[in-house]
Design an enzyme around this catalytic site. Structure first.
Site, mmCIF file in Angstrom:
data_model
loop_
_atom_site.group_PDB
_atom_site.id
_atom_site.type_symbol
_atom_site.label_atom_id
_atom_site.label_comp_id
_atom_site.label_asym_id
_atom_site.label_seq_id
_atom_site.Cartn_x
_atom_site.Cartn_y
_atom_site.Cartn_z
ATOM 1 N N LYS A 1 3.515 10.406 -0.502
ATOM 2 C CA LYS A 1 3.848 11.790 -0.904
ATOM 3 C C LYS A 1 4.877 12.400 0.038
ATOM 4 O O LYS A 1 5.816 13.068 -0.374
ATOM 5 C CB LYS A 1 2.590 12.680 -0.852
ATOM 6 C CG LYS A 1 1.649 12.505 -1.999
ATOM 7 C CD LYS A 1 0.615 13.617 -2.018
ATOM 8 C CE LYS A 1 -0.524 13.410 -1.054
ATOM 9 N NZ LYS A 1 -1.622 12.594 -1.533
ATOM 10 N N ASP B 1 0.577 7.614 -6.518
ATOM 11 C CA ASP B 1 -0.478 8.235 -5.723
ATOM 12 C C ASP B 1 -1.298 9.207 -6.570
ATOM 13 O O ASP B 1 -2.511 9.272 -6.442
ATOM 14 C CB ASP B 1 0.083 8.964 -4.495
ATOM 15 C CG ASP B 1 -1.036 9.657 -3.735
ATOM 16 O OD1 ASP B 1 -2.001 8.963 -3.370
ATOM 17 O OD2 ASP B 1 -0.990 10.881 -3.572
ATOM 18 N N HIS C 1 -0.021 17.650 6.875
ATOM 19 C CA HIS C 1 -0.976 17.172 5.876
ATOM 20 C C HIS C 1 -2.283 16.836 6.578
ATOM 21 O O HIS C 1 -2.282 16.342 7.703
ATOM 22 C CB HIS C 1 -0.420 15.922 5.186
ATOM 23 C CG HIS C 1 -1.103 15.610 3.887
ATOM 24 N ND1 HIS C 1 -0.685 16.140 2.682
ATOM 25 C CD2 HIS C 1 -2.180 14.835 3.602
ATOM 26 C CE1 HIS C 1 -1.463 15.690 1.713
ATOM 27 N NE2 HIS C 1 -2.380 14.897 2.240
ATOM 28 N N SER D 1 -1.503 6.841 0.609
ATOM 29 C CA SER D 1 -1.548 8.047 -0.230
ATOM 30 C C SER D 1 -0.769 9.188 0.434
ATOM 31 O O SER D 1 0.115 9.802 -0.163
ATOM 32 C CB SER D 1 -3.020 8.443 -0.424
ATOM 33 O OG SER D 1 -3.128 9.751 -0.893
ATOM 34 N N ARG E 1 -9.574 7.059 -7.093
ATOM 35 C CA ARG E 1 -10.364 6.874 -5.862
ATOM 36 C C ARG E 1 -11.449 7.927 -5.742
ATOM 37 O O ARG E 1 -12.563 7.650 -5.299
ATOM 38 C CB ARG E 1 -9.442 6.957 -4.628
ATOM 39 C CG ARG E 1 -8.564 5.730 -4.450
ATOM 40 C CD ARG E 1 -7.483 5.996 -3.432
ATOM 41 N NE ARG E 1 -8.001 6.376 -2.148
ATOM 42 C CZ ARG E 1 -7.425 7.271 -1.324
ATOM 43 N NH1 ARG E 1 -6.288 7.838 -1.660
ATOM 44 N NH2 ARG E 1 -7.967 7.573 -0.177
HETATM 45 N N1 URA Z 1 -5.125 13.259 1.631
HETATM 46 C C1 URA Z 1 -4.358 12.509 0.792
HETATM 47 O O1 URA Z 1 -3.292 12.941 0.365
HETATM 48 N N2 URA Z 1 -4.782 11.296 0.464
HETATM 49 C C2 URA Z 1 -5.938 10.765 0.899
HETATM 50 O O2 URA Z 1 -6.246 9.650 0.565
HETATM 51 C C3 URA Z 1 -6.748 11.537 1.763
HETATM 52 C C4 URA Z 1 -6.316 12.789 2.120
#
Ligand code: URA
Length: 445
Positions: free
Chosen positions: A187, A161, A82, A183, A168
């Site tokens: 996930k 999230d 990620h 966040s 956000r």
């Molecule tokens: N990627 C995400 O999943 N969340 C964030 O807050 C920033 C990047």
């Protein structure tokens, strides 16, 4: 509990208890706390930060807002990647099928564009028919059958999230270490990943403005990720200028296909292969980073990684026609060139500015409910270190919005710095941070 009192408590810098954090997340996700109060809370967190206990509580509450998938019935190591968010960052599109071709199982729960950065889901949805809304059973079946799946959050998986991320994006509360960390990790835990390699972006196009904050973010992600039981490592990579040559959803998907065909831009390949090597070593499928890079390159050269991408697209309902015949994709109404005002060497192309202009062109969202235009975006013809002559094209942009052309031309021209002297190259892939070490990537073998 009283939401105003909790907002004031955080605003004044006091610590929120586990119960209070749980109440806030539940109240917001169940619709009892309105967007304007949650926005104020996010802003209070943005300014005051959170300590480790608060961050662990927030992340756990976000995970518990939905289900955690149990992938234990699927053979193989489940490792995901990620990014903390970049411009032109289409790495996931290349890496997920590439790693699946290498034998790693990649359960990927991705996000949409956020602020000036793009999102994997928006890029995949540029492919007609591609479905990012998968049920838990579809996700698992696909992982078992083809080794990779990319989905968005649903009401069942990390729903907190999904809601907070969208809020956000439009309230100026993205660049916050606890909010980014909770966040991403909520996930990843919810999708059932055993291992996680984070691409933590540093530089002008990254969310966090300073090197110190970026390194702190990487360390926090690694610490909390491991505390949640996910083997987590972070690679710091540079985001001063956009990654690759394409910015915008369809343009980036097309570039990802080129990359899987062996024709990817050098910087995109360098970051992709470095992340892939860390994933392969973490999965226990390679003992050596350099050998891992060579193995992954072979999977691209043989066409197996591209085959896997086509399998992923087909399985998620996407139309392969545009992948095999990209010229059939509908074009934007307007294409405008941005040219050099003088001869010289390109010293920088401001990734953040290009990301923001791409949003204005239609590639991202100004408001939560905005639709994105998959055709909108920017193509770079030159990158840092290239020489240009006066009047030569540096980039072209694509949009259906005629009123934006003048402003976009001005912003993009100002985003490029051209100087007469030569420029020093920086390392794109900087260092690997894990629980027990922090080493330069170039020193790994
Ligand atoms: N990627 C995400 O999943 N969340 C964030 O807050 C920033 C990047």
């Amino acid at each position: 509990m009283n939401p105003v009192a909790l907002i004031e408590k955080k605003r004044n810098g006091a610590e929120l208890s586990d119960d209070e954090i749980r109440w806030i997340v539940n109240a917001y996700t169940s619709g009892h706390m309105p967007d304007y109060q949650m926005s104020a809370m996010l802003m209070a967190i943005y300014f005051q930060g959170m300590n480790r206990d608060e961050l662990v509580s927030l992340t756990r509450c976000m995970i518990e807002s939905g289900n955690v998938m149990d992938l234990s019935g699927i053979p193989g190591r489940k490792i995901d990647k990620h990014s903390t968010g970049g411009v032109g960052d289409k790495v996931s599109l290349v890496l997920a099928p590439l790693m699946a071709a290498a034998g790693v199982v990649v359960p990927m729960m991705a996000g949409r564009g956020l602020g000036h950065t793009g999102g994997t889901l928006d890029k995949l949805e540029a492919i007609p028919g591609f479905q990012v809304r998968l049920s838990e059973s579809q996700f698992k079946r696909q992982l078992k059958e083809i080794g990779c799946a990319i989905m968005g959050q649903t009401e069942h998986v990390a729903p907190a999230d999904r809601q907070l991320y969208a809020l956000r994006d439009v309230t100026g509360t993205v660049p916050s270490i606890p909010l980014i960390c909770s966040s991403i990790l909520s996930k990843k835990k919810a999708e059932g990943a055993e291992g996680l390699v984070l691409d933590v972006k540093i530089g002008k196009g990254a969310f966090l403005p300073t090197r110190k904050q970026t390194i702190e973010l990487a360390g926090t992600l690694v610490d909390i990720g491991n505390a949640l039981g996910i083997q987590t490592q972070a690679l710091i990579t540079n985001m001063d200028e956009p990654l690759g040559n394409a910015i915008g959803n369809w343009l980036e998907t097309r570039e990802a296909v080129n990359a899987l065909q062996g024709n990817g831009p050098e910087d995109l390949m360098q970051v992709t292969l470095a992340l892939g090597s860390v994933m392969l070593v973490l999965a226990g499928l390679s003992g050596n980073y350099n050998a891992a890079v060579r193995d992954l390159q072979r999977l691209i050269n043989s066409g197996r990684a591209l085959e896997k991408f086509e399998e992923l697209i087909r399985t998620q309902g996407g139309d392969l026609t545009v992948i095999r015949h990209p010229d059939t994709y509908k074009e934007a109404k307007f294409a405008v060139d941005v040219t050099a005002a003088r001869d010289g060497i390109i010293h920088g192309i401001d990734a953040r500015q290009l990301g923001m202009t791409a949003v204005s062109l239609g590639a991202g969202r100004m408001k939560k409910e905005d639709a994105v235009d998959p055709k909108a975006g920017i193509l770079l013809h030159k990158k840092t270190g290239d020489s240009v002559r006066s009047g030569e094209r540096i980039m072209s942009f694509y949009t259906d919005r005629p009123e934006i052309r003048e402003m976009a031309s001005r912003e993009l021209t100002q985003a490029v710095s051209v100087r007469p002297d030569s420029v020093q190259r920086i390392d794109l892939v900087e260092r690997l941070i894990s629980q027990d070490r922090d080493v330069l990537y170039s020193e790994l073998n």
